[in-house]
Design a protein around this motif. Sequence first.
Motif, PDB file in Angstrom:
ATOM      1  N   GLY A 134       0.800  -1.221   0.000  1.00 55.96           N
ATOM      2  CA  GLY A 134       0.000   0.000   0.000  1.00 55.96           C
ATOM      3  C   GLY A 134       0.827   1.262   0.000  1.00 55.96           C
ATOM      4  N   SER A 177      -0.044   9.339  15.315  1.00 57.74           N
ATOM      5  CA  SER A 177      -0.080  10.123  14.082  1.00 57.74           C
ATOM      6  C   SER A 177       1.075  11.124  14.083  1.00 57.74           C
ATOM      7  CB  SER A 177      -1.409  10.870  13.944  1.00 57.74           C
ATOM      8  OG  SER A 177      -1.601  11.720  15.054  1.00 57.74           O
ATOM      9  N   ARG A 191       2.182   1.128  13.225  1.00 59.53           N
ATOM     10  CA  ARG A 191       1.840   2.553  13.145  1.00 59.53           C
ATOM     11  C   ARG A 191       2.458   3.342  14.297  1.00 59.53           C
ATOM     12  NH1 ARG A 191      -4.637   1.834  13.612  1.00 59.53           N
ATOM     13  NH2 ARG A 191      -4.072   0.339  11.975  1.00 59.53           N
ATOM     14  N   MET A 204      -8.650   7.274   9.413  1.00 52.27           N
ATOM     15  CA  MET A 204      -7.627   7.701   8.452  1.00 52.27           C
ATOM     16  C   MET A 204      -6.274   7.042   8.679  1.00 52.27           C
ATOM     17  SD  MET A 204      -8.460  11.752   7.823  1.00 52.27           S
ATOM     18  CE  MET A 204      -8.732  12.193   9.543  1.00 52.27           C
ATOM     19  N   THR A 258       6.945   6.822  -1.011  1.00 49.60           N
ATOM     20  CA  THR A 258       6.692   6.767   0.430  1.00 49.60           C
ATOM     21  C   THR A 258       7.574   5.718   1.096  1.00 49.60           C
ATOM     22  OG1 THR A 258       4.402   7.435   0.019  1.00 49.60           O
ATOM     23  CG2 THR A 258       4.909   6.558   2.192  1.00 49.60           C
ATOM     24  N   LYS A 273      -2.349  14.657   4.857  1.00 49.32           N
ATOM     25  CA  LYS A 273      -3.781  14.931   4.851  1.00 49.32           C
ATOM     26  C   LYS A 273      -4.035  16.247   5.588  1.00 49.32           C
ATOM     27  CE  LYS A 273      -6.681  12.453   3.605  1.00 49.32           C
ATOM     28  NZ  LYS A 273      -7.386  12.354   2.292  1.00 49.32           N
ATOM     29  N   GLU A 323      -5.612   4.148   9.327  1.00 46.99           N
ATOM     30  CA  GLU A 323      -5.543   2.822   8.714  1.00 46.99           C
ATOM     31  C   GLU A 323      -4.774   2.876   7.397  1.00 46.99           C
ATOM     32  OE1 GLU A 323      -6.638  -0.137   9.765  1.00 46.99           O
ATOM     33  OE2 GLU A 323      -7.448   0.624  11.656  1.00 46.99           O
ATOM     34  N   ASP A 324      -4.711   4.047   6.791  1.00 44.42           N
ATOM     35  CA  ASP A 324      -3.987   4.232   5.527  1.00 44.42           C
ATOM     36  C   ASP A 324      -2.495   4.305   5.809  1.00 44.42           C
ATOM     37  OD1 ASP A 324      -2.849   5.042   3.149  1.00 44.42           O
ATOM     38  OD2 ASP A 324      -4.288   6.650   2.771  1.00 44.42           O
ATOM     39  N   PRO A 325      -1.692   3.330   5.336  1.00 43.12           N
ATOM     40  CA  PRO A 325      -0.252   3.347   5.622  1.00 43.12           C
ATOM     41  C   PRO A 325       0.451   4.575   5.061  1.00 43.12           C
ATOM     42  CG  PRO A 325      -0.789   1.670   3.978  1.00 43.12           C
ATOM     43  CD  PRO A 325      -2.079   2.154   4.536  1.00 43.12           C
ATOM     44  N   GLU A 326      -0.077   5.147   3.972  1.00 40.44           N
ATOM     45  CA  GLU A 326       0.527   6.362   3.430  1.00 40.44           C
ATOM     46  C   GLU A 326       0.465   7.495   4.461  1.00 40.44           C
ATOM     47  OE1 GLU A 326       1.767   7.480   0.294  1.00 40.44           O
ATOM     48  OE2 GLU A 326       2.026   5.391  -0.327  1.00 40.44           O
ATOM     49  N   LEU A 327      -0.644   7.599   5.194  1.00 36.02           N
ATOM     50  CA  LEU A 327      -0.787   8.654   6.187  1.00 36.02           C
ATOM     51  C   LEU A 327       0.002   8.342   7.453  1.00 36.02           C
ATOM     52  CD1 LEU A 327      -4.558   9.632   5.820  1.00 36.02           C
ATOM     53  CD2 LEU A 327      -2.536  10.700   4.801  1.00 36.02           C
ATOM     54  N   GLN A 328       0.234   7.072   7.717  1.00 40.16           N
ATOM     55  CA  GLN A 328       1.102   6.716   8.843  1.00 40.16           C
ATOM     56  C   GLN A 328       2.505   7.274   8.632  1.00 40.16           C
ATOM     57  OE1 GLN A 328       1.037   2.449   9.447  1.00 40.16           O
ATOM     58  NE2 GLN A 328      -1.218   2.384   9.367  1.00 40.16           N
TER      59      GLN A 328
END
Length: 282
Positions: free
Chosen positions: A7, A193, A56, A147, A12, A117, A149-154
């Motif tokens: 993902g 986060s 995370r 949100m 990234t 984000k 849950e999205d590895p990109e945002l982690q």
Amino acid sequence: MTHLQAGLSPETLEKAKLELNENPDTLHQDIQEVRDMIITRPDIGFLRTDDAFILRFLRARKFNHFEAFRLLAQYFEYRQQNLDMFKNFKATDPGIKQALKDGFPGVLSNLDHYGRKILVLFASNWDQSRYTLIDILRAILLSLEAMIEDPELQVNGFILIIDWSNFTFKQASKLTPSMLRLAIEGLQDSFPSRFGGIHFVNQPWYIHALYTVIRPFLKEKTRKREAMERTTKAWIKLNAAKCIVKVTDCQFFRMVYTLDANQVLEKSQISLGWKLLVTRKS
């Protein structure tokens, strides 16, 4: 790359390696080292300890095992100490539902050019007759849970913009130091986060005064990243240097913010995580 990194885009993946010290060859070992520390805190109920969940926390603390475990422990300890906050912790809860409808938080569909984000809060939207500050905090935490849950945002994290326009002294009187500290503990100290910036826009003098009270509770990194902005211009933007300039285009956040239209325009609307549209109330 392991299945735990599925993902993530190539860009990234490289960012995770360079900025977060993430190494696919030692990923499972890193996770296990954090998991092994759980026995040191028998007073906490660790309700989830799977690989993806622990990862995370490692990303949020740049793969410092001890700091990642401390964050993991604080995540569950915060929930144990504030049980009422997490009862009926879902979007259908009346208080959370009303807060979400009023844009707490608003989430732009586009990312900034760092892949973060963008969350936007119109503080004056808070209707104190229908829901509490606790409900707002619960709505924000619930949104972040979805949100993150999205590895990109982690890896890439979030940007927070709070617009204080038309926020009254009466509303501000509800922002007690104890309530704000609860919010800081929930967002800064107990959630996995990465916040790349916190921006205050159009804040009145009493918000400045309140900020001096809560600033000691902010981590040094957070204090360096926050920016308090004030303008009476019709068109404003926050740029990479965290300042306001009079323009009608924004390359940093990829959005235009207009006081006249009473809304943030990002390809014509704010797209919320809950499929709602929010603008500042008149």
